[in-house]
Design a protein around this motif. Structure first.
Motif, mmCIF file in Angstrom:
data_model
loop_
_atom_site.group_PDB
_atom_site.id
_atom_site.type_symbol
_atom_site.label_atom_id
_atom_site.label_comp_id
_atom_site.label_asym_id
_atom_site.label_seq_id
_atom_site.Cartn_x
_atom_site.Cartn_y
_atom_site.Cartn_z
ATOM 1 N N SER A 152 0.824 -1.206 0.000
ATOM 2 C CA SER A 152 0.000 0.000 0.000
ATOM 3 C C SER A 152 0.860 1.258 0.000
ATOM 4 O O SER A 152 0.593 2.218 -0.726
ATOM 5 N N ASN A 153 1.932 1.257 0.800
ATOM 6 C CA ASN A 153 2.818 2.418 0.855
ATOM 7 C C ASN A 153 3.613 2.596 -0.429
ATOM 8 O O ASN A 153 3.855 3.722 -0.859
ATOM 9 N N VAL A 154 4.044 1.496 -1.034
ATOM 10 C CA VAL A 154 4.733 1.595 -2.320
ATOM 11 C C VAL A 154 3.800 2.174 -3.379
ATOM 12 O O VAL A 154 4.210 2.987 -4.213
ATOM 13 N N ASN A 155 2.545 1.770 -3.336
ATOM 14 C CA ASN A 155 1.544 2.319 -4.252
ATOM 15 C C ASN A 155 1.476 3.839 -4.105
ATOM 16 O O ASN A 155 1.510 4.578 -5.105
ATOM 17 N N ASP A 156 1.407 4.306 -2.861
ATOM 18 C CA ASP A 156 1.347 5.756 -2.619
ATOM 19 C C ASP A 156 2.604 6.447 -3.144
ATOM 20 O O ASP A 156 2.529 7.517 -3.778
ATOM 21 N N ASP A 157 3.773 5.851 -2.879
ATOM 22 C CA ASP A 157 5.028 6.456 -3.326
ATOM 23 C C ASP A 157 5.103 6.554 -4.843
ATOM 24 O O ASP A 157 5.564 7.557 -5.395
ATOM 25 N N ALA A 225 -5.957 -14.925 -12.554
ATOM 26 C CA ALA A 225 -6.549 -16.249 -12.322
ATOM 27 C C ALA A 225 -5.466 -17.300 -12.142
ATOM 28 O O ALA A 225 -5.652 -18.274 -11.405
ATOM 29 N N ASN A 226 -4.324 -17.115 -12.810
ATOM 30 C CA ASN A 226 -3.206 -18.051 -12.640
ATOM 31 C C ASN A 226 -2.625 -17.994 -11.232
ATOM 32 O O ASN A 226 -1.937 -18.911 -10.800
ATOM 33 N N TRP A 227 -2.915 -16.905 -10.538
ATOM 34 C CA TRP A 227 -2.418 -16.695 -9.177
ATOM 35 C C TRP A 227 -3.565 -16.839 -8.167
ATOM 36 O O TRP A 227 -3.501 -16.321 -7.066
ATOM 37 N N TYR A 228 -4.602 -17.539 -8.544
ATOM 38 C CA TYR A 228 -5.767 -17.795 -7.691
ATOM 39 C C TYR A 228 -6.434 -16.498 -7.229
ATOM 40 O O TYR A 228 -7.081 -16.459 -6.185
ATOM 41 N N ASN A 229 -6.265 -15.439 -8.008
ATOM 42 C CA ASN A 229 -6.878 -14.150 -7.692
ATOM 43 C C ASN A 229 -6.559 -13.681 -6.270
ATOM 44 O O ASN A 229 -7.398 -13.089 -5.588
ATOM 45 N N HIS A 230 -5.358 -13.971 -5.834
ATOM 46 C CA HIS A 230 -4.963 -13.562 -4.487
ATOM 47 C C HIS A 230 -4.976 -12.031 -4.396
ATOM 48 O O HIS A 230 -4.437 -11.346 -5.270
ATOM 49 N N PRO A 231 -5.596 -11.458 -3.361
ATOM 50 C CA PRO A 231 -5.741 -9.997 -3.293
ATOM 51 C C PRO A 231 -4.420 -9.255 -3.239
ATOM 52 O O PRO A 231 -4.300 -8.167 -3.824
ATOM 53 N N LEU A 232 -3.401 -9.804 -2.582
ATOM 54 C CA LEU A 232 -2.117 -9.118 -2.546
ATOM 55 C C LEU A 232 -1.428 -9.157 -3.907
ATOM 56 O O LEU A 232 -0.722 -8.226 -4.279
ATOM 57 N N VAL A 233 -1.642 -10.236 -4.636
ATOM 58 C CA VAL A 233 -1.089 -10.308 -5.991
ATOM 59 C C VAL A 233 -1.768 -9.280 -6.884
ATOM 60 O O VAL A 233 -1.129 -8.648 -7.728
ATOM 61 N N ALA A 234 -3.072 -9.099 -6.685
ATOM 62 C CA ALA A 234 -3.795 -8.061 -7.435
ATOM 63 C C ALA A 234 -3.222 -6.679 -7.122
ATOM 64 O O ALA A 234 -3.043 -5.841 -8.020
ATOM 65 N N ASP A 235 -2.898 -6.441 -5.853
ATOM 66 C CA ASP A 235 -2.286 -5.168 -5.465
ATOM 67 C C ASP A 235 -0.890 -5.033 -6.076
ATOM 68 O O ASP A 235 -0.491 -3.932 -6.498
ATOM 69 N N ALA A 236 -0.156 -6.138 -6.126
ATOM 70 C CA ALA A 236 1.178 -6.112 -6.723
ATOM 71 C C ALA A 236 1.095 -5.841 -8.223
ATOM 72 O O ALA A 236 1.999 -5.214 -8.798
#
Length: 329
Positions: A152-157, A225-236
């Motif tokens: 989240s902080n990297v996103n802001d930066d 979908a290849n990453w099981y739609n993991h929420p942190l992967v979506a953020d990444a």
């Protein structure tokens, strides 16, 4: 222990979900009708089953006795690794579709076992890494929170950095903007952001290893979908998009001669998994769970620092210790 809640990609106590039912139901499907590999003199009786219920890598197996012995031992390792997972008090869960449906980590493990596109040796290395990570996460009940805060902080930066570069690019004819674009401080600022992105890629690579995702899968739009739609992967994935936009602007204004290249997630995972024992034998970063060196005889994978008796990769330490230590306690 384990991740503290179930709705955000955390883990649950095995007794509170249907993990036990899944374990017993798939024991026969994945490992055959035997409780352990090697219980029969016939190699085809000891094997893993593929998705269609056929013996994985055993049907019609023709090879030397040495090759048969190696394959038998590999299957035994698969079985032992799966039992280690089943014996953990808590297992990471992978939320899908906003957390409406959770995929047991054992299902990810079993899909890797049955993945015929990869050699048995590569699968063994991936499974060993998966079990190692599951054990580490089971003993660390805040690591997912740490990852979430950092991303989240990297996103802001990156958003701030993009706004700064966009403004300078739009006013590049002005004297002040010219001076800033040519300054070493701004160049170092962009390089600093690249280290933040590298940290997120380390985290995403670790999640990919945990989920036994095919190593060849990169983190691109439309591939979640290849990453099981993991929420942190979506953020990444959002981080990847922001970084691509920022480096494009930086290259256009001459701040970077070429788009700054960082090690890609598939390359990180291939390098780490190919030396899966490194993180066990040589230590690992306590934030990213990436190994600190790749083998006994090779140089360090990354520089590292020590804080409170724990090891951290330099990029992780720089970002975490200097900025987020209070938030991550």
């Amino acid at each position: 222990s384990g991740f503290p809640s179930s709705g955000d990609g955390f883990s649950k106590d095995n007794n509170s979900i249907n993990e036990k039912d899944y374990t017993s139901r798939n024991e026969a499907e994945v490992f055959g009708e035997f409780s352990a590999f090697g219980s029969s003199d016939n190699p085809s009786d000891s094997g893993v089953k593929d998705a269609d219920g056929h013996d994985d890598d055993w049907t019609g197996f023709e090879g030397s006795e040495q090759e048969r012995d190696h394959s038998t031992n590999t299957h035994k390792i698969f079985s032992n690794l799966r039992r280690k997972l089943c014996n953990l008090k808590s297992l990471p869960e992978i939320p899908q579709n906003g957390g409406d449906c959770n995929v047991p980590i054992l299902e990810c493990f079993d899909k890797c076992v049955s993945r015929k596109s990869e050699s048995m040796e590569n699968r063994r290395l991936q499974l060993e890494r998966c079990v190692f990570l599951s054990e580490m996460i089971a003993d660390n009940n805040i690591i997912y929170q740490q990852w979430k805060i950092i991303i989240s902080n990297v996103n802001d930066d990156l958003q701030i950095g993009t706004k700064v570069l966009t403004y300078l690019a739009a006013n590049c004819e002005e004297e002040d903007s010219k001076m800033m674009l040519q300054s070493r401080k701004l160049h170092n600022y962009v390089l600093g952001l690249s280290e933040c992105v590298r940290l997120v890629r380390f985290i995403a690579a670790t999640i990919g290893d945990l989920l036994c995702v095919d190593i060849g899968f990169d983190l691109k739009s439309g591939t979640l979908a290849n990453w099981y739609n993991h929420p942190l992967v979506a953020d990444a994935q959002v981080i990847e998009d922001l970084w691509a936009g920022l480096t494009s602007i930086a290259a256009n204004v001459g701040l970077l001669s070429t788009q700054h290249e960082l090690e890609k997630i598939p390359d990180i995972r291939a390098r780490v998994v190919s030396h899966a024992s490194a993180s066990i034998n040589q230590g690992f970063c306590h934030l990213t769970l990436q190994p600190l060196c790749i083998s006994d005889n090779e140089s360090a994978l990354t520089d590292y620092v020590v804080s409170t008796d724990k090891f951290y990769t330099t990029s992780a330490a720089r970002y975490w210790i200097n900025r987020l230590q209070n938030k991550l306690k």
